[in-house]
Design a protein around this motif. Sequence first.
Motif, short mmCIF file in Angstrom:
data_model
loop_
_atom_site.label_atom_id
_atom_site.label_comp_id
_atom_site.label_asym_id
_atom_site.label_seq_id
_atom_site.Cartn_x
_atom_site.Cartn_y
_atom_site.Cartn_z
N GLY A 255 -24.00 -12.63 -33.28
CA GLY A 255 -24.03 -11.96 -32.00
C GLY A 255 -23.64 -10.50 -32.13
N SER A 256 -23.57 -9.85 -30.99
CA SER A 256 -23.14 -8.46 -30.92
C SER A 256 -22.51 -8.24 -29.56
CB SER A 256 -24.31 -7.50 -31.12
OG SER A 256 -25.22 -7.63 -30.03
N TYR B 293 -22.55 -9.11 -21.53
CA TYR B 293 -22.14 -10.03 -22.60
C TYR B 293 -21.75 -11.39 -22.02
CZ TYR B 293 -19.35 -11.75 -26.57
OH TYR B 293 -18.84 -12.49 -27.60
N GLY B 294 -20.91 -11.39 -20.99
CA GLY B 294 -20.46 -12.64 -20.38
C GLY B 294 -21.60 -13.40 -19.74
N THR B 295 -22.55 -12.67 -19.16
CA THR B 295 -23.72 -13.33 -18.55
C THR B 295 -24.53 -14.07 -19.60
OG1 THR B 295 -23.86 -11.71 -16.76
CG2 THR B 295 -25.87 -12.91 -17.30
N MET B 296 -24.75 -13.45 -20.75
CA MET B 296 -25.52 -14.11 -21.82
C MET B 296 -24.75 -15.31 -22.38
SD MET B 296 -27.93 -12.13 -21.39
CE MET B 296 -28.11 -10.47 -20.73
N ALA C 196 -29.71 -1.71 -22.94
CA ALA C 196 -28.55 -2.42 -23.49
C ALA C 196 -28.55 -3.87 -23.05
CB ALA C 196 -27.27 -1.73 -23.04
N PHE C 197 -28.92 -4.12 -21.80
CA PHE C 197 -29.00 -5.49 -21.29
C PHE C 197 -30.00 -6.30 -22.09
CE2 PHE C 197 -30.63 -8.83 -18.60
CZ PHE C 197 -29.52 -9.31 -17.91
N ASP C 198 -31.18 -5.74 -22.30
CA ASP C 198 -32.22 -6.46 -23.04
C ASP C 198 -31.82 -6.73 -24.48
OD1 ASP C 198 -33.82 -6.55 -20.81
OD2 ASP C 198 -35.12 -4.88 -21.41
N ALA C 199 -31.10 -5.79 -25.09
CA ALA C 199 -30.64 -5.99 -26.46
C ALA C 199 -29.67 -7.16 -26.53
CB ALA C 199 -29.98 -4.72 -26.99
N GLN C 200 -28.76 -7.24 -25.57
CA GLN C 200 -27.83 -8.37 -25.51
C GLN C 200 -28.58 -9.67 -25.26
OE1 GLN C 200 -23.71 -7.87 -25.02
NE2 GLN C 200 -24.80 -7.03 -26.76
#
Length: 252
Positions: free
Chosen positions: A94-95, A157-160, A108-112
Amino acid sequence: MQVAIVTGASSGIGQSAAIQIARRGTGVICTYQGNEAGAAATVARITQAGGTAVALPLDLGRSATFTAFADRVVATLRDTWGRDTFDFLVNNAGSSHVALFPDTTEEAFDAQLRILLKGPYFLTQTLLPTLVDGGAIVNVTSTSAGHAGLTPGYSAYGTMKGGLVVLTRYLAKELSSRGIRVNSVSPGPTRTRIADDAFDRHPEVIPALVAETALGRLGEPDDIGMAIAALLAAESRWITAQDIEVSGGYRL
């Protein structure tokens, strides 16, 4: 010999999980993305202790490469262990990108999304035909997806990670007909390389985190790695569809 695949095994929780799994007599395929030296160190520690491990590159953010990766897994299984299947999958890689909600860009959202949710989803789907009946999967989630772990800056991050918790339950239900157990572990604050070695760069945040942890210290990779290894073991054969917090009582 049983074999596990551990993604992101070049450092931190993934490295610890690979080593702890190997100590139980299981062979390990360790994946890495960028940190080849770290993956080689993981393999070296396992082989020096008498285990068997192989490192393979994997970019979890590029799902188009998963079929080729699965082919390399099968070739590695045949060459190293003389078999065509594996027993355990640990979706750990992960990241983390820290930004307050108003400042989180779509990029950034799409990368996560690609790395933390889409990656594990479609990697598991791609590897599923090679996973044995009666095997087990552990997904590494986060307390960032729970009520106690909400911290400003981690909304994406928390959403993913929350999505990965839900995926864990769906996989446990759908794969139960094959006897495959699926669980997740949710680490609290843990000393890893996440967020560009945040704890090394900002050690001043550690005392406040320790003060909020019931057991009185920051988590270490082995705290999580041991829990992952235990969930894969026969002692946990009646546990499935669970998200288990491994945080030392963070914000208890």
